[in-house]
Enzyme design. Sequence first.
Site, PDB file in Angstrom:
ATOM      1  N   GLU A  61       0.815  -1.209   0.000  1.00 42.87           N
ATOM      2  CA  GLU A  61       0.000   0.000   0.000  1.00 42.87           C
ATOM      3  C   GLU A  61       0.852   1.263   0.000  1.00 42.87           C
ATOM      4  O   GLU A  61       0.451   2.281  -0.566  1.00 42.87           O
ATOM      5  CB  GLU A  61      -0.952  -0.017   1.196  1.00 42.87           C
ATOM      6  CG  GLU A  61      -1.879  -1.224   1.239  1.00 42.87           C
ATOM      7  CD  GLU A  61      -2.619  -1.473  -0.070  1.00 42.87           C
ATOM      8  OE1 GLU A  61      -2.847  -0.499  -0.827  1.00 42.87           O
ATOM      9  OE2 GLU A  61      -2.973  -2.627  -0.335  1.00 42.87           O
ATOM     10  N   HIS A  64       1.619   1.996  -3.588  1.00 36.40           N
ATOM     11  CA  HIS A  64       0.506   2.693  -4.242  1.00 36.40           C
ATOM     12  C   HIS A  64       0.518   4.175  -3.885  1.00 36.40           C
ATOM     13  O   HIS A  64       0.413   5.047  -4.751  1.00 36.40           O
ATOM     14  CB  HIS A  64      -0.828   2.093  -3.789  1.00 36.40           C
ATOM     15  CG  HIS A  64      -1.177   0.787  -4.417  1.00 36.40           C
ATOM     16  ND1 HIS A  64      -1.107   0.561  -5.771  1.00 36.40           N
ATOM     17  CD2 HIS A  64      -1.640  -0.376  -3.859  1.00 36.40           C
ATOM     18  CE1 HIS A  64      -1.496  -0.682  -6.025  1.00 36.40           C
ATOM     19  NE2 HIS A  64      -1.818  -1.268  -4.888  1.00 36.40           N
TER      20      HIS A  64
END
Length: 256
Positions: A61, A64
Site C-alpha cells: 500500500e 501505491h
Amino acid sequence: MTFASTQRSRSEDRRISPVFWVLLAVLGTSAWALSTGYGTAGFGVFLFVVSGWVVSLCLHEYAHARTALHGGDITVGAKGYLTLNPLKYANVFLSLVLPIVMVILGGIGLPGGAVWIERHRVQGRLKHSLISAAGPLTNVLFAAALLIPLSAGWVTNLNLGSAMAFLALLQISAALLNLLPVPGLDGYGIVEPWLSYKTRRSIEPFAPYGVFAVFALLWEPRVNRLFFDAVYNVIELFGVNGNAAGYGYALFRFWT
C-alpha cells in the site's frame, strides 16, 4: 501556518509508524528464534509468516501511495498512507483482517482494498496505471528477496527456509491474484484508464464484489489446483523446491 510548521507537518506525515517497527521486530525476532531453534518451530513459523505478511501489505500500500504522490495526489501524506501504518488504511477489515484470515484458513495471499487515492488529482492514463501496478510489483520484489537467498543456499536452517518459502508463496499468489483484470483488483486498475468512459461506467457497479468473486472461485478444486500449480511453478523458476513452501505451511498451522 509558518514554513517551519508546514515542513514539520510534512515530516510527520512521512515518519515511519511505531506499529511498522513493531512488525519488523516481530519478524526479525521470529527469524532469529527459528534459525537458533529457540522455542516451538510451528509457533515461530506462524509469527514469522503473519508478521512478514503484514509487513508486505504495508509495503504494497505504501507503493501505491508513494506512486500516487509523485503522480499528483498530494493528499496521501495527510491520510497517513506514507507512514507504513496498516491502521491508517481506508478499510482495515478488507486491507488487513481479511487477508490475514485467508492466510490462516487457506494459505492464500488474498489482496484487499486499502488506500484511497484521489484519482482526479492524477493526470495521464499512464500515471494511473503505474499507481495500480506499484502494489503487485512490490509483492514480486518481496518474493524475490525471500527466494533468492534460498536458491543461493544462504539459508541452511530447515524451519526458517520453509517459513521463507511459504511467505514467498503468499507474495506470489497475491501478485498473481492482484494482476487479474477483475474490478476491484489492481489488474483492473492498470487497464481501466485505457477503457472507454461507457465501458468503465458499466463495470463500476461490480467493483465491490470482485475480490469476493475471486475468493469464491479459488474454493473450486480445479481452479484452486490450476492456480497453485502456477504459483509453485514460479517458485521453482527461482530454483527453490516447492515442497519447502508446503512444509512451511504445515508448520504454520501449528494448532492442527
